[in-house]
Every structure is written in structure tokens, then in C-alpha cells.
Design an enzyme around this catalytic site. Structure first.
Site, mmCIF file in Angstrom:
data_model
loop_
_atom_site.group_PDB
_atom_site.id
_atom_site.type_symbol
_atom_site.label_atom_id
_atom_site.label_comp_id
_atom_site.label_asym_id
_atom_site.label_seq_id
_atom_site.Cartn_x
_atom_site.Cartn_y
_atom_site.Cartn_z
ATOM 1 N N SER A 1 9.684 20.475 1.200
ATOM 2 C CA SER A 1 8.948 19.885 0.241
ATOM 3 C C SER A 1 8.056 20.859 -0.739
ATOM 4 C CB SER A 1 7.853 18.889 1.036
ATOM 5 O OG SER A 1 8.700 18.006 1.818
ATOM 6 N N HIS B 1 2.768 20.305 0.104
ATOM 7 C CA HIS B 1 3.070 19.700 -1.227
ATOM 8 C C HIS B 1 2.031 20.229 -2.180
ATOM 9 C CE1 HIS B 1 5.028 16.101 0.451
ATOM 10 N NE2 HIS B 1 5.501 17.062 1.008
#
Length: 295
Positions: A200, A246
Site C-alpha cells: 500500500s 499510506h
């Protein structure tokens, strides 16, 4: 008045588009074959710009042979398969996922964890004990099918255009450094006993770089912004998601992406790879600080 409006509509209808990218209007043509070319396909010539085909054909640009090689927007070499590296990264992620499904204990050797077992026990594994490789291996490991599905969809959708625009070496640097930035921020802010994995951080790095690239090319940014907002809502709305990865990947992707597409031509490589080195230095500092806290 009506004739003028009709003429304008007709001109817009027949506006030239790049011969390699039919969705992109352009007012620039190759100085040799006169085909329309967009900024991504322009190769500097002694006068004006040439298209990649004319350069490959040895028609000459007035520069040395190495300088007249077709170049991407960021200065990379134009490749025959602009998605090759994206395919390789996708295959590595899928291969590691299959290996983890076949041998589930393998995930324990790959995931990102600060220290385990927790105090007062003596740590036996984790980044804090010197296993820094986990910052890297966790980028390619997934346990849930939905997790790898979303990440690989993002890799394919975002990676191909970025690889074509940046060139393979710059694209790979963006992917790896963004992923490491996500891992480092997770290591710094998450609990030392929290295990995390997944690509991610690298995918959000591609999001950030894509936004910078679209702004550079003056494309409509609403689709990428909407998709990014949706992903950020999931990031902070779902439990058990490492939001640190993220955000770390996104910030690194924006910084590196900006350096890639805005670096001055005369110092392009220095600025681009120097920025990557600077982000790596920040990653190193974060890792050292967290290790000092845990040991």
C-alpha cells in the site's frame, strides 16, 4: 456571428492529436515527418522537436548518438514495452502471495514488526533487533485476497502510465522509495508489536506521483483526486489498516514525482536521484530514531 461559432467548432473537431497518444491534442509537429507529437513524445532536435520514430531511424537531431535516443518526459529511455517493470512487480507480489498461502508461517519472516515478543521479554525478531530487511520484504507480502487485489489493481492502473512517462529506472526508484517511506513511517508511529504488510505504501506513492504528473501535463485532475479521496476514506475508516504506510508513501510519491517531472533539463538526473537519496536519508533517520526508542 453564427459563421464564426461554426468555424470554431469545426476547428476544435479537427484539432491535431498526438500520433502515439490519440487522446492528447497538440500543436507541435515533428520537424522531419510533421506528425503531431505531445510533450511526452517530443525529442529535442537542433531545430524544434522530433518524434521517437524519426530518432530511432537515425535521421539525426544534431546531438551525439546517446543524446538523440528517444526520451520520456522525465528523461528516461523510451522502451518497447512501457509496462514491463509494472508486470514484473505485479508478478513478484502475486508470487509472494501464493507462497504465503502455501506456507503461512512464511508471512512471519516477511512482515514488518518492530519487536517481538514485547517487553519484558527479550526481543527475538523485528526491525529493532537489526532485521531492517523487513522494511523491504513487507512491501511484497499480502495475506488477504482483497488486500492484494486492491493493491495490484492500483499498481496496474497507475504503474503503466507512470512507467511510460518516467522510464524504468526512475519508475522503479519511485516505487521502492515510496514503499520504504511507508514502512518507515509505520515503524516510527505504530506500536512496536504491531505487524503489518502489503504494497500500500508503494501504491500510494504512485497515487502521489500520478497527481503531480497529471498537473504537469495539464490534464483533468478530478478523477485522480476523487480516487485518492476515496482511498483515504477507506484508510481512516476501516480498522486494521496501516494508515501510516499510506501517508508515508503518498508524501514520498509527491516529493519524488515532483522532482522527476519538474527537474531542470541540464541537471535532471542530479535533481531526480538526489531527491530519492534525500528521501532515503529521512527514512534512515526515522528508522534509527524508532530503533533507539525500542532498544
Amino acid at each position: 456571428m453564427d459563421d464564426q461559432a461554426a468555424g470554431s467548432a469545426q476547428d476544435a473537431q479537427y484539432a491535431p492529436v498526438c500520433y502515439r497518444h490519440p487522446d492528447r491534442e497538440t500543436g507541435v509537429r515533428c520537424t522531419r515527418c510533421e506528425r503531431p507529437i505531445c510533450p511526452e513524445c517530443m525529442v529535442d532536435a537542433s531545430v524544434g522537436f522530433q518524434c521517437p520514430e524519426c530518432v530511432r531511424g537515425g535521421s539525426g537531431t544534431g546531438h551525439s548518438p546517446s543524446a538523440s535516443m528517444p526520451r520520456t518526459l522525465a528523461g528516461g529511455t523510451v522502451a518497447a514495452d512501457p509496462r514491463l517493470l509494472t508486470k514484473i512487480l505485479l508478478a513478484i507480489n502475486v508470487a509472494v502471495f501464493i507462497a504465503v498461502q502455501i506456507r503461512s508461517p512464511l508471512a512471519r519472516d516477511l512482515w514488518l514488526i518492530g519487536e517481538w515478543p514485547p517487553a519484558p521479554y527479550i526481543p527475538t525478531e523485528g526491525v529493532a533487533t537489526g532485521e531492517w530487511y523487513r522494511l523491504f520484504t513487507s512491501m511484497f507480502a499480502h495475506e488477504e485476497i482483497w488486500h492484494i487485489g486492491f493493491n495490484m489493481l492500483g499498481l496496474w492502473w497507475l504503474g503503466g502510465p507512470l512507467e511510460e512517462a518516467l522510464g524504468r529506472a526512475r519508475y522503479l526508484a519511485l516505487y521502492l522509495v515510496s514503499g520504504l517511506a511507508g514502512s518507515a513511517l509505520t515503524y516510527l508511529l505504530a506500536a512496536g508489536t504491531t505487524a503489518s504488510l502489503g504494497a500500500s505504501g508503494a501504491i500510494f506513492g504512485l497515487f502521489g506521483a500520478t497527481a503531480v504528473l497529471m498537473r504537469r501535463l495539464q490534464y483533468d485532475m478530478r478523477p485522480i483526486i476523487a480516487l485518492l479521496v476515496i482511498n483515504l476514506i477507506f484508510t481512516f475508516g476501516w480498522e486494521n489498516i496501516a494508515w501510516e504506510a499510506h501517508i508515508g508513501g503518498l508524501v514520498a510519491g509527491v516529493v519524488i514525482g515532483y522532482a522527476m517531472v519538474h527537474a531542470p533539463r541540464e541537471r535532471r538526473a542530479l535533481v531526480q536521484y538526489g531527491t530519492c537519496a534525500l528521501v532515503l536519508a529521512v527514512i534512515l533517520v526515522m528508522t534509527l530514531l524508532r530503533t533507539a526508542q525500542l532498544t
